[in-house]
Design an enzyme around this catalytic site. Sequence first.
Site, mmCIF file in Angstrom:
data_model
loop_
_atom_site.group_PDB
_atom_site.id
_atom_site.type_symbol
_atom_site.label_atom_id
_atom_site.label_comp_id
_atom_site.label_asym_id
_atom_site.label_seq_id
_atom_site.Cartn_x
_atom_site.Cartn_y
_atom_site.Cartn_z
ATOM 1 N N TYR A 1 21.142 10.638 -22.039
ATOM 2 C CA TYR A 1 20.604 9.348 -21.924
ATOM 3 C C TYR A 1 20.026 8.750 -20.691
ATOM 4 O O TYR A 1 19.999 7.607 -20.383
ATOM 5 C CB TYR A 1 21.796 8.416 -22.377
ATOM 6 C CG TYR A 1 22.304 8.450 -23.940
ATOM 7 C CD1 TYR A 1 22.745 9.488 -24.518
ATOM 8 C CD2 TYR A 1 22.004 7.137 -24.534
ATOM 9 C CE1 TYR A 1 23.099 9.416 -25.989
ATOM 10 C CE2 TYR A 1 22.491 7.339 -25.868
ATOM 11 C CZ TYR A 1 22.895 8.564 -26.552
ATOM 12 O OH TYR A 1 23.369 8.334 -27.799
ATOM 13 N N LYS B 1 29.825 22.012 -24.118
ATOM 14 C CA LYS B 1 29.228 23.024 -24.638
ATOM 15 C C LYS B 1 28.724 24.096 -23.589
ATOM 16 O O LYS B 1 27.641 24.465 -23.288
ATOM 17 C CB LYS B 1 27.920 22.531 -25.357
ATOM 18 C CG LYS B 1 27.286 23.873 -26.186
ATOM 19 C CD LYS B 1 27.479 23.996 -27.481
ATOM 20 C CE LYS B 1 26.905 25.106 -28.153
ATOM 21 N NZ LYS B 1 27.589 25.753 -29.284
ATOM 22 N N ASP C 1 30.840 21.873 -31.417
ATOM 23 C CA ASP C 1 30.498 22.297 -32.425
ATOM 24 C C ASP C 1 32.017 22.520 -33.241
ATOM 25 O O ASP C 1 32.104 22.178 -34.329
ATOM 26 C CB ASP C 1 29.563 23.426 -32.762
ATOM 27 C CG ASP C 1 29.785 24.845 -31.764
ATOM 28 O OD1 ASP C 1 30.662 24.534 -30.978
ATOM 29 O OD2 ASP C 1 29.160 25.652 -32.014
ATOM 30 N N ASP D 1 28.409 10.256 -28.665
ATOM 31 C CA ASP D 1 27.972 9.329 -29.670
ATOM 32 C C ASP D 1 28.061 9.913 -31.021
ATOM 33 O O ASP D 1 28.592 9.222 -32.032
ATOM 34 C CB ASP D 1 26.330 9.339 -29.422
ATOM 35 C CG ASP D 1 25.546 8.616 -30.231
ATOM 36 O OD1 ASP D 1 26.062 7.386 -30.663
ATOM 37 O OD2 ASP D 1 24.478 9.055 -30.585
ATOM 38 N N ASP E 1 30.857 8.898 -34.491
ATOM 39 C CA ASP E 1 30.565 8.065 -35.754
ATOM 40 C C ASP E 1 31.284 9.095 -36.849
ATOM 41 O O ASP E 1 31.766 8.560 -37.784
ATOM 42 C CB ASP E 1 28.914 8.478 -36.024
ATOM 43 C CG ASP E 1 28.109 7.167 -35.766
ATOM 44 O OD1 ASP E 1 28.541 6.418 -34.904
ATOM 45 O OD2 ASP E 1 27.087 7.164 -36.297
HETATM 46 C C1 IPM Z 1 26.277 3.651 -29.999
HETATM 47 C C2 IPM Z 1 24.691 3.604 -30.574
HETATM 48 C C3 IPM Z 1 23.789 3.618 -29.307
HETATM 49 C C4 IPM Z 1 23.930 4.909 -28.735
HETATM 50 C C5 IPM Z 1 22.238 3.467 -29.733
HETATM 51 C C6 IPM Z 1 22.099 2.379 -30.487
HETATM 52 C C7 IPM Z 1 21.543 3.511 -28.392
HETATM 53 O O1 IPM Z 1 24.421 4.679 -31.375
HETATM 54 O O2 IPM Z 1 26.617 2.834 -29.327
HETATM 55 O O3 IPM Z 1 26.786 4.658 -30.467
HETATM 56 O O4 IPM Z 1 23.398 6.140 -29.020
HETATM 57 O O5 IPM Z 1 24.827 5.130 -27.641
HETATM 58 MG MG MG Z 2 26.302 5.785 -31.863
#
Ligand code: IPM
Ligand code: MG
Length: 331
Positions: free
Chosen positions: A124, A170, A202, A226, A230
Amino acid sequence: MTRVAVIAGDGIGPEVVGATMRLLGMMDLGLEFVEAPMGLECFKRTGEYLPRETLRVLEGSKAALFGAITSPVAPDPSYSSPLLELRRRFDLYANVRPCFPLLPELRVTDLNAVIVRENTEGMYTGREREEDGSVVLERVVSERGCRRIVEKAVKVTKAMGLSKVTCVHKANVLRRSDGLFRRVFYEVMEGTGLEADDMLVDAAAAALISQPKRFQCIVTLNLYGDILSDEAAALTGGLGMAPSANLGAHFGLFEPVHGSAPDIAGKGIANPCATILSACLMLTFLRRMDAAARLQAALVQTLTEGERTRDLGGSLGTWEFADRVAERLVR
Ligand code: IPM
Ligand code: MG
């Protein structure tokens, strides 16, 4: 009075933040809330994604409650996400994402864990350049960055009464950078009294589904965190239920893991739970422990009594749902 910036943002941001603010406004918190515009709608109005005035408000604040922002569909290469800008500018180096099912029936696997994600470096850095027909990204893994994120993971693990930290990396491919992360991890873990192990990212993605109980605290680098957060959200109740805390040394920004969901924006149907839970994390950070517990209890009670938004199989709109939580908050 302690100041809190309120960044509603774009898409469903104003709805989920508005619903959460209705609840916070009912509680005697001794906090001053100040609106801080930012994002695409703000750009359309003012020509700036992250106005100077918003930065000034944030600089005078102890915390921020953040909804969501939309990145332009065809971003010019110079566009940089104001959220990432805030993480860098305020050095919000740790992204703490609790992954616990609030409603047992919504969970897909038996995962009860917290992800502590490095939040300012890794993939990032935003340092991309064109070179001989390729695009080269500078990925940075620093010893200082590794040390402080593992130290934060240790703190979070102990504060939550957990006993194990798993380093996810990794290092079989990214031998030097992720190798550094893995080495620093074991150095920091030494003498903490906590159990420590490590796993390739992975394999960890699969194990979250097939062996969820092996995880308690996961500490990991930015992009892995990230993606895994999710996944973990989907496994424990969906993105509508997943909160997060972006933490620096003196400032915290609290946001739902989900994005701005433009497809349902403005319809009044978004689930505000992730933002309400983020507000609970914020209240804990601001040492309003009783208020945090009260708000979370009212939310859990509402949900367990079957009052839910549509994504959770209910029929309530965003504001109706907030009203139901409000009723339980005053009881
Ligand atoms: C998160 C989001 C952000 C990230 C995006 C919106 C830049 O996906 O907070 O997880 O990738 O960190
Ligand atoms: Mg995210």
